[in-house]
Design a protein around this motif. Structure first.
Motif, short mmCIF file in Angstrom:
data_model
loop_
_atom_site.label_atom_id
_atom_site.label_comp_id
_atom_site.label_asym_id
_atom_site.label_seq_id
_atom_site.Cartn_x
_atom_site.Cartn_y
_atom_site.Cartn_z
N PRO A 17 35.45 -32.22 -13.46
CA PRO A 17 35.83 -32.82 -14.79
C PRO A 17 35.27 -32.44 -15.99
O PRO A 17 34.47 -33.37 -16.63
CB PRO A 17 35.81 -34.28 -14.46
CG PRO A 17 34.55 -34.46 -13.32
CD PRO A 17 34.60 -33.35 -12.60
N ALA A 18 35.32 -31.00 -16.36
CA ALA A 18 34.69 -30.72 -17.73
C ALA A 18 35.27 -29.27 -17.70
O ALA A 18 35.97 -28.67 -17.11
CB ALA A 18 33.33 -30.41 -17.55
N LEU A 133 27.65 -28.26 -4.40
CA LEU A 133 28.66 -28.39 -4.95
C LEU A 133 28.97 -29.97 -4.84
O LEU A 133 29.62 -30.57 -5.86
CB LEU A 133 29.93 -27.62 -4.38
CG LEU A 133 29.64 -25.84 -4.57
CD1 LEU A 133 30.89 -25.29 -4.16
CD2 LEU A 133 29.40 -25.88 -5.99
N GLY A 134 28.79 -30.49 -3.91
CA GLY A 134 29.11 -32.11 -4.09
C GLY A 134 28.28 -32.88 -5.06
O GLY A 134 28.73 -33.68 -5.60
N ARG A 135 26.90 -32.42 -5.06
CA ARG A 135 26.19 -32.79 -5.97
C ARG A 135 26.48 -32.63 -7.51
O ARG A 135 26.37 -33.35 -8.36
CB ARG A 135 24.50 -32.38 -5.87
CG ARG A 135 24.07 -33.11 -4.70
CD ARG A 135 22.60 -32.97 -4.69
NE ARG A 135 22.05 -34.09 -5.70
CZ ARG A 135 20.74 -33.64 -6.49
NH1 ARG A 135 20.36 -32.44 -6.12
NH2 ARG A 135 20.35 -34.33 -7.40
N ALA A 139 27.70 -35.14 -10.43
CA ALA A 139 26.96 -35.29 -11.75
C ALA A 139 27.91 -35.30 -12.89
O ALA A 139 27.99 -36.18 -13.83
CB ALA A 139 25.91 -34.08 -11.86
N PHE A 140 28.92 -34.67 -12.59
CA PHE A 140 30.08 -34.51 -13.83
C PHE A 140 30.83 -35.53 -13.65
O PHE A 140 31.23 -35.97 -14.88
CB PHE A 140 30.95 -33.27 -13.57
CG PHE A 140 30.33 -31.94 -14.25
CD1 PHE A 140 30.53 -31.68 -15.69
CD2 PHE A 140 29.38 -31.04 -13.59
CE1 PHE A 140 29.86 -30.51 -16.35
CE2 PHE A 140 29.07 -30.12 -14.17
CZ PHE A 140 29.06 -29.70 -15.47
#
Length: 144
Positions: A17-18, A133-135, A139-140
């Motif tokens: 989400p960015a 990729l999960g982390r 984070a986003f």
């Protein structure tokens, strides 16, 4: 590719989400959780074409594994590519390609890790990239 050696490719995708430029920049930021550099106990990182990286991964017990490579493509904000060597690549020179594509206000991050040995060591990269990729997505998501 080494003749006679069977290889595999890992391919994963995550919606982040960015915007792509932000995700691209954060992918190269060792302070960003979910990047391969973020969990290094030792790091050298020169993210430019022909720039090199080296890191030793942290391990809960025992010695971390060294990873190293060279950046071959740096096309902000859409693509970064680099070679990737470690003890788990068995002398092959795999290539990691990460693309960042705008998708409805988010970024579709697609990671392809090709020319991995088709063995237990090569297949460990699937779980490793899923972890990172999960982390990164978390984070986003936490920041938005």
């Amino acid at each position: 590719m080494t003749p006679g050696v069977k290889t595999i490719e890992v391919k994963l995708a995550r919606a982040i989400p960015a915007p792509p430029a932000e995700v691209f920049d954060r992918w190269l930021d060792p302070a960003c959780p979910g990047t391969p550099w973020s969990e290094a106990e030792k790091l050298i990182l020169d993210p430019r074409v022909d720039g090199l990286f080296f890191f030793r991964s942290r391990k809960k017990a025992g010695e971390g594994k060294p990873h190293y490579g060279r950046f071959t493509v740096m096309d902000r904000p859409s693509k970064v590519q680099y070679t990737w060597m470690s003890p788990n690549t068995n002398g092959l020179e795999p290539v990691v390609t990460v693309t960042f594509q705008e998708s409805g206000g988010d970024t579709l991050l697609t990671l392809r890790h090709g020319n991995l040995p088709d063995d237990e060591h090569g297949r460990t990269h699937q779980a490793g990239w899923e972890h990172f990729l999960g982390r990164l997505a978390a984070a986003f998501s936490a920041a938005s």
